[in-house]
Write an enzyme that holds these catalytic residues in place. Structure first.
Site, PDB file in Angstrom:
ATOM      1  CE  LYS A  45       5.110   9.129  -1.685  1.00 50.27           C
ATOM      2  NZ  LYS A  45       6.391   8.534  -2.066  1.00 50.27           N
ATOM      3  CG  ASP A  72       3.592   9.937   1.339  1.00 46.47           C
ATOM      4  OD1 ASP A  72       3.016   8.837   1.459  1.00 46.47           O
ATOM      5  OD2 ASP A  72       4.820  10.086   1.504  1.00 46.47           O
ATOM      6  NE  ARG A  73       3.889   4.807  -1.261  1.00 49.98           N
ATOM      7  CZ  ARG A  73       4.537   3.717  -1.613  1.00 49.98           C
ATOM      8  NH1 ARG A  73       3.869   2.638  -1.933  1.00 49.98           N
ATOM      9  NH2 ARG A  73       5.854   3.686  -1.641  1.00 49.98           N
ATOM     10  CG  ASP A  80       0.884   6.194   2.177  1.00 51.22           C
ATOM     11  OD1 ASP A  80       0.339   7.298   2.267  1.00 51.22           O
ATOM     12  OD2 ASP A  80       2.128   6.048   2.206  1.00 51.22           O
ATOM     13  CG  ASP A 125       3.544   8.715   4.975  1.00 45.60           C
ATOM     14  OD1 ASP A 125       3.065   7.834   4.230  1.00 45.60           O
ATOM     15  OD2 ASP A 125       4.524   9.398   4.646  1.00 45.60           O
ATOM     16  CB  SER A 140       5.683   5.283   3.948  1.00 46.13           C
ATOM     17  OG  SER A 140       4.864   5.517   2.843  1.00 46.13           O
ATOM     18  CG  HIS A 141       4.330   1.787   1.644  1.00 43.64           C
ATOM     19  ND1 HIS A 141       5.157   2.886   1.487  1.00 43.64           N
ATOM     20  CD2 HIS A 141       5.024   0.721   1.230  1.00 43.64           C
ATOM     21  CE1 HIS A 141       6.296   2.492   0.974  1.00 43.64           C
ATOM     22  NE2 HIS A 141       6.244   1.179   0.807  1.00 43.64           N
TER      23      HIS A 141
HETATM   24  C1  G1P Z   1       9.311   3.207  -2.675  1.00 42.20           C
HETATM   25  C2  G1P Z   1       8.810   3.655  -4.033  1.00 42.20           C
HETATM   26  C3  G1P Z   1       9.252   5.077  -4.305  1.00 42.20           C
HETATM   27  C4  G1P Z   1       8.786   5.994  -3.177  1.00 42.20           C
HETATM   28  C5  G1P Z   1       9.243   5.435  -1.838  1.00 42.20           C
HETATM   29  C6  G1P Z   1       8.664   6.232  -0.668  1.00 42.20           C
HETATM   30  O1  G1P Z   1      10.720   3.242  -2.658  1.00 42.20           O
HETATM   31  O2  G1P Z   1       9.257   2.790  -5.045  1.00 42.20           O
HETATM   32  O3  G1P Z   1       8.736   5.493  -5.537  1.00 42.20           O
HETATM   33  O4  G1P Z   1       9.291   7.291  -3.338  1.00 42.20           O
HETATM   34  O5  G1P Z   1       8.822   4.079  -1.692  1.00 42.20           O
HETATM   35  O6  G1P Z   1       7.278   6.228  -0.659  1.00 42.20           O
HETATM   36  P1  G1P Z   1      11.632   1.924  -2.890  1.00 42.20           P
HETATM   37  O7  G1P Z   1      11.209   0.922  -1.842  1.00 42.20           O
HETATM   38  O8  G1P Z   1      11.307   1.424  -4.255  1.00 42.20           O
HETATM   39  O9  G1P Z   1      13.036   2.406  -2.750  1.00 42.20           O
HETATM   40 ZN    ZN Z   2       3.824   7.226   2.368  1.00 45.99          ZN
END
Ligand code: G1P
Ligand code: ZN
Length: 550
Positions: A383, A288-289, A284, A286, A118-119
Site C-alpha cells: 500500500k 504506506d497508510r 503513517d 513507514d 508501521s504506525h
Molecule cells: C492492521 C490493519 C490491517 C493492516 C495492518 C498493517 O492489522 O487492521 O488492515 O494491513 O495493520 O498495516 P491488525 O492489527 O488489524 O492485524
Molecule cells: Zn504502515
C-alpha cells in the site's frame, strides 16, 4: 572504492520460540528486539528460508525509528557473512515501505528487509519491526512467514561479520569482502514513478493556484522527505505545506498513525474556522497508510478506495480502465458498488496486504485497499500513502470541486456505506480468547435473530481460498451479516505487541439522499449496541468504551 576486509564469526544461540510474524512482519518492543541475539535470529531465519540467497541482491531500509541505524549495521554484517551479493540501502537507512517495494523490482532483487513497526509508537520505549518483501515487492506470503518462524524456533547459530562501522549517510558504492553496498537516494526512483502515473502538470497548476491550499502531515515519520521533495520541491506547493516533515526516531513522542485519533494537528487545521485548507492528508510511520480530509470533512478509507476506483479514468496510468478491485473483508463494501457498475471483479480478502499480492501479480486487480487507511495499485506491491494523496490531488485538479462535493456526489450515485471501527486495545489475551470462544459457540444460533430493524442473515468465521494459488487461510474474523447489507465484524489484531486488541467493524448501507449527512456514530448507534450485545463485550473484557474509534 575501498574494499573493507571482513572477519566472519558463527555465534551459537538458543532458539527463540516467539518469532511468529503477524499481519505485517515481526513486531515487538524495541527492548525485546535489543535482547541478545533476538534480531540476529530473525534475520538469519529469513536468510535460511531463501535458497538462492548467495550472490543475490537485497534492498534494505526502514522508517527511521529508534534502533533503525543499529539494526542496519547488524544486518549488513550478517548479509556479508551469509554471502549476499549486493545490498541496495536507502540513504541514512531511510526507505518508506512503498519505495522499498519499488526498489526490489527496479533492481531485480531477491527481496527486501524493511525495518518498521508501521504506525506503532517509536522511541526507546516504543516498538520495532522487521518485514520481508519478496522479489515481486510484496509482503512475504504466509507460507514463507511460517517457514521463517519454524526456522527461528530451531535455530542454534547465526553468522555475522564484523564490519568497520558503515557510514549510512554518504551516497555511493562500498565493498565489504564479496558483498557490495550501494547507498542510494531514498526518494529519486519513487518520485519518477509517481510522475509516470499522475498528471504532474495539472497537479502543479492546482498546488500553485491562489484558490487552493493543502496541508500534509508527515507525522515526523518516513514520508517527510518524500512529500517535501514531490509536493513542495517538484510540484511547487508553498513551503510549509508539509508539516512535521522531519523523520524523528520517536516520531516526536506521538503515534504516527493517520486517523482522527492520532493526527490531531491535521484534524484541528482542517476544522479551523479561518484559512482552512481545501485538502488535508497524512501518512503513517513507514509511509504506506494515508488519511484524506477536506475542509471540515473526513473521508473514510473505505469510501476513499471506492472514489479512487470510480475516478480512475481521470488518471493517466489508469485511464484505459481498471481490471478489478479488491478490499480486505472488514473494509466497507463501498468499492463493491463501484465494481458492480463498472462490470469488473471485486475480491474480498483477509486483512493484511499480503493477500492482495497474488491478485496484483496475476493482473486480476488494479486497485485495492483496506479500511485501516491503506490504498494501493499495481504500481507497487505494497500500500502507498503518498500515491493515494497524489491520486486525490489529480482528481481534484481534474474535477475542480471540493473534497466534500466529490464524496457527496459519489454517495448520490452509489449510496453511502456508513462505517466505523471500534478498537479495544491492550486487553488481557485470556479475556480476548474467551470472548471469541463464546462467539464461536453462538455462531450457529445467530442467523434469523432479529434486533430492532436488523435481522441477521448469516454468521461465519471468514475463510479465504486464494483464487490464484488456492492456499487456504482460516479464522480471519467473525462476520455477522444482516438482511439490509449491514455488517458487524469481530477480529483480533495481528500487529500489536502488548496484550490483545479487539477490533469491531460496523457498517450499514443507505441509499436515501436525506440520510447521507448524519454523524457516523449516531447513524451506527443501533448496530454498535447490537455488536456490544452479541459479543457480550462489557462482561467479557470489562470495558465500557473502546480506546480508539476510527
Ligand atoms: C492492521 C490493519 C490491517 C493492516 C495492518 C498493517 O492489522 O487492521 O488492515 O494491513 O495493520 O498495516 P491488525 O492489527 O488489524 O492485524
Ligand atoms: Zn504502515
Amino acid at each position: 572504492m575501498t574494499n573493507f576486509s571482513i572477519k566472519t564469526e558463527t555465534i551459537a544461540i538458543r532458539p527463540f520460540k516467539d518469532q511468529k510474524p503477524g499481519t505485517s512482519g515481526l513486531r515487538k518492543t524495541v527492548k525485546h528486539f535489543q535482547s541478545p541475539h533476538y534480531l540476529e535470529t530473525f534475520i538469519q531465519s529469513i536468510f535460511n528460508s531463501l535458497p538462492t540467497l548467495k550472490g543475490s541482491t537485497l534492498v534494505l531500509g526502514g522508517d527511521g525509528r529508534y534502533f533503525n541505524r543499529e539494526a542496519i549495521q547488524i544486518i549488513l554484517g550478517m548479509a556479508t557473512a551469509n554471502q549476499v551479493g549486493k545490498i541496495i540501502l536507502g540513504q541514512s537507512g531511510i526507505l518508506s515501505t512503498p519505495a522499498a517495494s519499488q526498489l526490489i523490482t527496479d533492481y531485480n532483487a531477491l527481496g527486501g528487509i524493511i525495518l518498521s513497526a508501521s504506525h506503532n509508537a517509536g522511541g526507546k520505549a516504543g516498538d520495532f519491526g522487521v518485514k520481508f518483501d519478496t522479489a515481486n515487492g510484496g509482503p512475504a506470503p504466509e507460507k514463507l512467514t511460517n517457514s521463517i518462524y519454524q526456522i527461528a524456533s530451531h535455530l542454534t547459530s547465526y553468522k555475522i561479520a564484523h564490519l568497520a562501522h558503515v557510514s549510512l549517510d554518504q551516497l555511493g558504492h562500498y565493498q565489504y569482502g564479496d558483498m557490495s553496498v550501494e547507498i542510494i537516494d531514498s526518494v529519486k526512483n519513487y518520485s519518477t514513478l509517481m510522475g509516470s502515473i499522475f498528471n504532474f502538470g495539472r497537479i502543479a497548476t492546482l498546488l500553485t493556484s491562489d484558490d487552493f491550499s493543502m496541508c500534509f502531515d508527515a507525522m515526523n515519520a518516513v514520508t517527510g522527505p518524500y512529500a517535501i521533495s514531490i509536493l513542495e520541491d517538484q510540484l511547487g506547493a508553498p513551503k510549509g505545506t508539509v508539516i512535521r516533515g522531519r523523520p524523528l526516531p520517536d516520531f516526536g513522542g506521538k503515534h504516527p498513525d493517520p486517523n482522527l485519533a492520532h493526527a490531531k494537528q491535521l484534524v484541528a487545521t482542517m476544522y479551523q474556522t479561518e484559512n482552512t485548507p481545501h485538502f488535508g492528508a497524512a501518512s503513517d510511520g513507514d509511509g504506506d497508510r494515508n488519511m484524506i480530509m477536506g475542509d471540515h470533512f473526513f473521508v473514510t478509507p473505505s469510501d476513499s478506495l471506492a472514489i479512487l476506483a470510480a475516478n480512475a479514468h481521470l488518471i493517466p496510468a489508469y485511464s484505459k480502465g481498471i481490471k478489478g478491485v479488491a478490499r480486505s473483508m472488514p473494509t466497507s463494501a463501498a468499492v463493491d458498488k463501484v465494481a458492480k457498475k463498472m462490470g469488473i471483479n471485486c475480491f474480498e480478502t483477509p486483512t493484511g496486504w499480503k493477500f492482495f499480492s497474488n491478485l496484483l501479480d496475476a493482473d486480476q486487480i488494479t486497485l485495492c485497499g483496506e479500511e485501516s487507511f491503506g490504498t494501493g495499485s499495481n504500481h507497487v506491491n505494497e500500500k502507498d500513502g503518498l500515491w493515494a494523496v497524489l491520486f486525490w490531488l489529480n482528481i481534484l485538479a481534474e474535477r475542480k470541486i471540493s473534497v466534500k462535493n466529490i464524496v457527496l456526489q459519489h454517495w448520490q450515485e452509489y449510496g453511502r456505506n456508513y462505517y466505523t471501527r471500534h478498537d479495544y486495545e491492550n486487553i488481557p489475551v485470556d479475556a480476548a480468547n474467551t470472548l471469541f470462544n463464546h462467539l464461536y459457540q453462538h455462531l450457529e444460533t445467530l442467523p434469523k435473530q432479529q434486533f430492532g430493524d436488523y435481522t441477521i442473515s448469516d454468521a461465519d468465521d471468514f475463510r479465504y481460498e486464494d483464487p490464484i494459488d488456492q492456499s487456504i487461510s482460516e479464522k480471519q474474523g467473525i462476520r455477522i451479516l444482516f438482511d439490509n447489507d449491514a455488517r458487524i465484524i469481530f477480529r483480533l489484531s495481528g500487529t500489536g505487541t502488548e496484550g490483545a486488541t479487539l477490533r469491531v467493524y460496523i457498517e450499514k448501507y443507505v441509499t436515501n439522499n436525506n440520510q447521507f449527512e448524519i454523524e457516523t456514530q449516531t447513524a451506527l448507534a443501533p448496530l454498535i449496541k447490537i455488536a456490544t450485545h452479541i459479543a457480550d463485550i462489557k462482561q467479557q473484557i470489562n470495558r465500557d468504551e473502546p480506546t480508539v474509534i476510527t
